[in-house]
Scaffold this motif. Structure first.
Motif, short mmCIF file in Angstrom:
data_model
loop_
_atom_site.label_atom_id
_atom_site.label_comp_id
_atom_site.label_asym_id
_atom_site.label_seq_id
_atom_site.Cartn_x
_atom_site.Cartn_y
_atom_site.Cartn_z
N UNK A 273 0.62 -1.02 0.18
CA UNK A 273 -0.08 -0.01 0.01
C UNK A 273 0.79 1.29 -0.04
N UNK A 274 0.74 1.88 -0.92
CA UNK A 274 1.44 3.21 -1.26
C UNK A 274 1.09 4.18 -0.08
N UNK A 275 2.25 5.02 0.38
CA UNK A 275 2.00 6.10 1.39
C UNK A 275 1.50 7.30 0.64
N UNK A 276 0.28 8.39 1.18
CA UNK A 276 -0.01 9.45 0.36
C UNK A 276 1.29 10.39 0.61
N UNK A 277 1.61 11.18 -0.45
CA UNK A 277 2.51 12.10 -0.24
C UNK A 277 2.29 13.21 0.62
N UNK A 278 1.47 13.51 1.15
CA UNK A 278 1.11 14.56 2.20
C UNK A 278 1.45 13.95 3.56
N UNK A 279 1.20 12.68 3.84
CA UNK A 279 1.36 11.87 4.99
C UNK A 279 2.59 11.32 5.37
N UNK A 280 3.49 11.30 3.88
CA UNK A 280 4.81 10.88 3.68
C UNK A 280 5.67 12.04 4.17
N UNK A 281 5.27 13.23 3.79
CA UNK A 281 6.12 14.27 4.03
C UNK A 281 6.04 14.62 5.59
N UNK A 282 4.92 14.39 6.23
CA UNK A 282 4.68 14.64 7.55
C UNK A 282 5.59 13.58 8.49
N UNK A 283 5.66 12.22 8.07
CA UNK A 283 6.28 11.38 8.45
C UNK A 283 7.89 11.80 8.42
N UNK A 284 8.40 12.00 7.18
CA UNK A 284 9.77 12.23 6.79
C UNK A 284 10.21 13.58 7.60
N UNK A 285 9.26 14.46 7.71
CA UNK A 285 9.59 15.74 8.62
C UNK A 285 9.92 15.37 10.04
N UNK A 286 8.97 14.36 10.61
CA UNK A 286 9.24 14.08 12.04
C UNK A 286 10.56 13.44 12.24
N UNK A 287 10.72 12.27 11.10
CA UNK A 287 12.02 11.48 11.29
C UNK A 287 13.13 12.38 10.94
N UNK A 288 13.08 13.44 10.35
CA UNK A 288 14.31 14.22 10.10
C UNK A 288 14.49 15.04 11.26
N UNK A 289 13.60 15.55 12.31
CA UNK A 289 13.72 16.16 13.34
C UNK A 289 14.45 15.26 14.42
N UNK A 290 14.14 13.86 14.30
CA UNK A 290 14.45 13.02 15.48
C UNK A 290 15.99 12.57 14.99
N UNK A 291 16.35 12.34 14.02
CA UNK A 291 17.37 11.75 13.55
C UNK A 291 18.25 12.59 12.72
N UNK A 292 17.97 13.57 12.38
CA UNK A 292 18.71 14.70 11.68
C UNK A 292 19.95 15.05 12.04
N UNK A 293 20.03 15.37 13.24
CA UNK A 293 21.29 15.93 13.88
C UNK A 293 22.31 14.92 14.09
N UNK A 294 21.88 13.81 14.58
CA UNK A 294 22.69 12.55 14.90
C UNK A 294 23.09 11.84 13.46
N UNK A 295 22.39 12.03 12.71
CA UNK A 295 22.84 11.34 11.44
C UNK A 295 23.84 12.17 10.52
N UNK A 296 23.63 13.56 10.69
CA UNK A 296 24.71 14.45 9.87
C UNK A 296 25.94 14.27 10.81
#
Length: 143
Positions: A92-115
């Motif tokens: 089942x494909x993820x809607x682009x808007x929901x994917x953007x929301x999830x991606x934004x939340x994941x970027x907030x959580x893991x972004x600093x540590x990942x970079x």
């Protein structure tokens, strides 16, 4: 998780935020935390090393959401094919808007540590190259 649970249980609100909250709860219920962390950090390292792989930040965040979501089996259904007599997986494909929301939340959580991890990896590679060149030059001086 409390935020996702509260958003998922709302009767009134943005449907894409509710959809993203349901996806986050499904990921939390089914995917191992270690795999989520490793996948997210690996994607951030890839983004740091090869930024041309992603068109822009939005595309990266969507790919981050899709990869993390793929760790869970709850977005996958099955269909029986009568012609072959086998079950086939349907994703089942993820809607682009929901994917953007999830991606934004994941970027907030893991972004600093990942970079930061990508930066440390880059410094380690430079240090290894420098020591390799030092050894090569020392061997040349012995001749």
């Amino acid at each position: 998780m409390a935020d996702a649970t509260a958003t998922a249980n709302k009767q009134v609100g943005n449907r894409y935020e509710r959809s993203a909250a349901h996806e986050i709860l499904n990921i939390d219920a089914d995917a191992p935390v270690r795999e989520i962390v490793l996948t997210a950090l690996a994607l951030f390292m890839m983004w740091h090393d090869r930024p041309g792989r992603f068109v822009d930040d939005r595309a990266f965040r969507m790919q981050l959401a899709r990869r993390i979501r793929a760790l869970s089996s709850r977005h996958r259904g099955s269909r029986y094919d009568h012609a072959t007599g086998r079950q086939h997986h349907i994703y089942r494909e993820l809607t682009p808007k929901a994917g953007a929301i999830i991606g934004h939340k994941l970027a907030l959580v893991f972004g600093f540590a990942g970079l930061q991890l990508a930066k440390l990896e880059e410094e380690e590679c430079k240090s290894a190259e420098k020591s390799r060149l030092t050894i090569i030059n020392s061997i040349k001086d012995l001749k």
